[in-house]
Design a protein around this motif. Sequence first.
Motif, short mmCIF file in Angstrom:
data_model
loop_
_atom_site.label_atom_id
_atom_site.label_comp_id
_atom_site.label_asym_id
_atom_site.label_seq_id
_atom_site.Cartn_x
_atom_site.Cartn_y
_atom_site.Cartn_z
N GLY A 296 0.81 -1.22 0.00
CA GLY A 296 0.00 0.00 0.00
C GLY A 296 0.84 1.26 0.00
N ARG A 297 1.95 1.26 0.75
CA ARG A 297 2.82 2.44 0.81
C ARG A 297 3.38 2.76 -0.57
NH1 ARG A 297 4.89 -0.30 5.57
NH2 ARG A 297 3.96 0.64 7.45
N ASP A 298 3.83 1.73 -1.28
CA ASP A 298 4.40 1.96 -2.61
C ASP A 298 3.34 2.48 -3.59
OD1 ASP A 298 6.89 1.14 -1.79
OD2 ASP A 298 6.61 -0.95 -2.44
N VAL A 299 2.15 1.91 -3.52
CA VAL A 299 1.07 2.32 -4.44
C VAL A 299 0.66 3.77 -4.16
CG1 VAL A 299 -1.29 1.89 -5.18
CG2 VAL A 299 0.23 -0.03 -4.73
N ILE A 300 0.50 4.10 -2.87
CA ILE A 300 0.09 5.46 -2.49
C ILE A 300 1.12 6.48 -2.92
CG2 ILE A 300 -0.24 6.97 -0.48
CD1 ILE A 300 -1.66 4.62 0.88
N GLY A 301 2.40 6.08 -2.86
CA GLY A 301 3.47 7.00 -3.21
C GLY A 301 3.32 7.60 -4.58
N THR A 302 2.78 6.84 -5.53
CA THR A 302 2.58 7.36 -6.89
C THR A 302 1.15 7.80 -7.15
OG1 THR A 302 2.19 5.09 -7.68
CG2 THR A 302 4.44 5.94 -7.83
N MET A 303 0.19 7.19 -6.46
CA MET A 303 -1.21 7.48 -6.75
C MET A 303 -1.59 8.90 -6.35
SD MET A 303 -3.82 6.26 -8.25
CE MET A 303 -3.53 4.48 -8.31
N THR A 304 -1.06 9.41 -5.23
CA THR A 304 -1.39 10.77 -4.81
C THR A 304 -0.90 11.79 -5.85
OG1 THR A 304 0.61 10.75 -3.45
CG2 THR A 304 -1.47 10.30 -2.35
N THR A 305 0.30 11.53 -6.39
CA THR A 305 0.81 12.41 -7.44
C THR A 305 -0.04 12.30 -8.69
OG1 THR A 305 3.03 12.01 -6.57
CG2 THR A 305 2.88 13.08 -8.71
N THR A 306 -0.56 11.10 -8.95
CA THR A 306 -1.44 10.90 -10.10
C THR A 306 -2.68 11.77 -10.00
OG1 THR A 306 -0.69 8.61 -10.35
CG2 THR A 306 -2.78 9.19 -11.40
N LEU A 307 -3.27 11.83 -8.81
CA LEU A 307 -4.44 12.68 -8.61
C LEU A 307 -4.10 14.15 -8.85
CD1 LEU A 307 -6.33 11.32 -5.47
CD2 LEU A 307 -7.06 11.24 -7.85
N LEU A 308 -2.96 14.58 -8.32
CA LEU A 308 -2.54 15.98 -8.50
C LEU A 308 -2.38 16.31 -9.98
CD1 LEU A 308 -1.51 18.71 -7.49
CD2 LEU A 308 0.76 17.68 -7.28
N LEU A 309 -1.75 15.42 -10.73
CA LEU A 309 -1.54 15.65 -12.16
C LEU A 309 -2.86 15.63 -12.92
CD1 LEU A 309 1.66 13.48 -12.77
CD2 LEU A 309 1.51 15.97 -12.70
N ALA A 310 -3.76 14.73 -12.52
CA ALA A 310 -5.06 14.64 -13.20
C ALA A 310 -5.87 15.91 -13.02
CB ALA A 310 -5.83 13.43 -12.67
N TYR A 311 -5.94 16.42 -11.79
CA TYR A 311 -6.73 17.61 -11.52
C TYR A 311 -6.07 18.87 -12.08
CZ TYR A 311 -9.57 14.76 -8.37
OH TYR A 311 -10.40 13.80 -7.85
N SER A 312 -4.74 18.99 -11.93
CA SER A 312 -4.06 20.18 -12.44
C SER A 312 -4.08 20.20 -13.96
CB SER A 312 -2.61 20.22 -11.92
OG SER A 312 -1.88 19.10 -12.38
N GLY A 313 -4.08 19.02 -14.59
CA GLY A 313 -4.16 18.97 -16.05
C GLY A 313 -5.46 19.54 -16.56
N GLY A 314 -6.53 19.38 -15.80
CA GLY A 314 -7.82 19.92 -16.20
C GLY A 314 -7.88 21.44 -16.12
N TYR A 315 -6.98 22.03 -15.34
CA TYR A 315 -6.95 23.50 -15.19
C TYR A 315 -5.60 24.07 -15.62
CZ TYR A 315 -11.40 23.41 -12.73
OH TYR A 315 -12.73 23.25 -12.43
#
Length: 376
Positions: A296-315
Amino acid sequence: MNKKIRVSFIYGILCIIIFLLFIQSNKSSDKYNKNVREIKAKVIEVDDSNVVKAGVSAIGFQELKVIAVNSNYKGETINVENQLVGKLDYDNYYKIGDIIIIAVKTENDKIIDAKAVDLYRQNYLGFIFLVFVILLIIYARSIGVKALLSFICTMFILWEFLIPNLLQGKNPLIIAFVTLFALSAIILFTVAGFNKKGISAFLGTLSGLLITLVLTMVVGDKLGLMGMTSPYAETIVFSGYFDLNMKYIFYVAIIIGSSGAAMDIAMDVSSACQEIKNKKENITQRELIKSGFNVGRDVIGTMTTTLLLAYSGGYLTLLMLFQIRDSSFTRIINMKIISAEIMRTLIGSIGLVIVAPITAIIAGILMGTKVIKKLD
């Protein structure tokens, strides 16, 4: 016939049936006026004499002559007006040869008025979807067919259940919970099966989403966000839906937006625990939970950044505008629309951090071997 092939065939048939139901339910282009319909047409003449251009934008209207290429009016030549209001995100500037969608008003089965709606992009979108389906099935095989079924079911539930109920003014939070419960069950159990792996991912996802929902309501009230920063929220309200609770609909959008990533992490952790259990059958609950935490730690390490990129990409264009105007950090971060997106990103990330350990604990308890202490 091989069992996996039979299962894949059944899932494939279900995919086709649900997709056809989805298409059939939306076959009518205008649910409110039976005398208005949308048809496909090809532009054969363009008159720009009533168009005033100013840089890259244009104001006025194009007079088009088109020929219908489908429906009962196939082959019929129609005069169409294309209104231009100077907004590049809304306007379409047509040229000869374009395939477009037109809205026609009929009376006694004869066209009395017509208006250009948009370019016909359906063929290209259908091609991309076909490529997606082929690659999914080639790589994931039977799991790919199951994933396709869950994909189509998700579209069906969102369009036929969630959105209509929200527009009817029903409690958005209750509707969202029912929707996410159904989607989580369909997606996770379809892909993983109704077993310990699927149950662990399902319970972990729901637990994380419930905590995220509560946190969203608390933080949203403190930030004074009323939900009007969402795209087209104001348009919906002024279309006659004055009684809608746009704040709660905004909260629902946050939870739904993060639910996919939550399911992804829950399935990653649960699947990893199942693989570990298969390799080491006598692994204890405590050891399995610890292994689930590490995954879980390894997955979260990249997934949180994924959310940031997804939302910032929209704006992205909005962020570019801030650079152009040299806005201060304080002004940027306190803007309503920016605060809403920061809240969306952070709460979504908190939900993911919560989902991983909860799923690991549930998977460890369900899959691990209990340690029985011997009495002296």
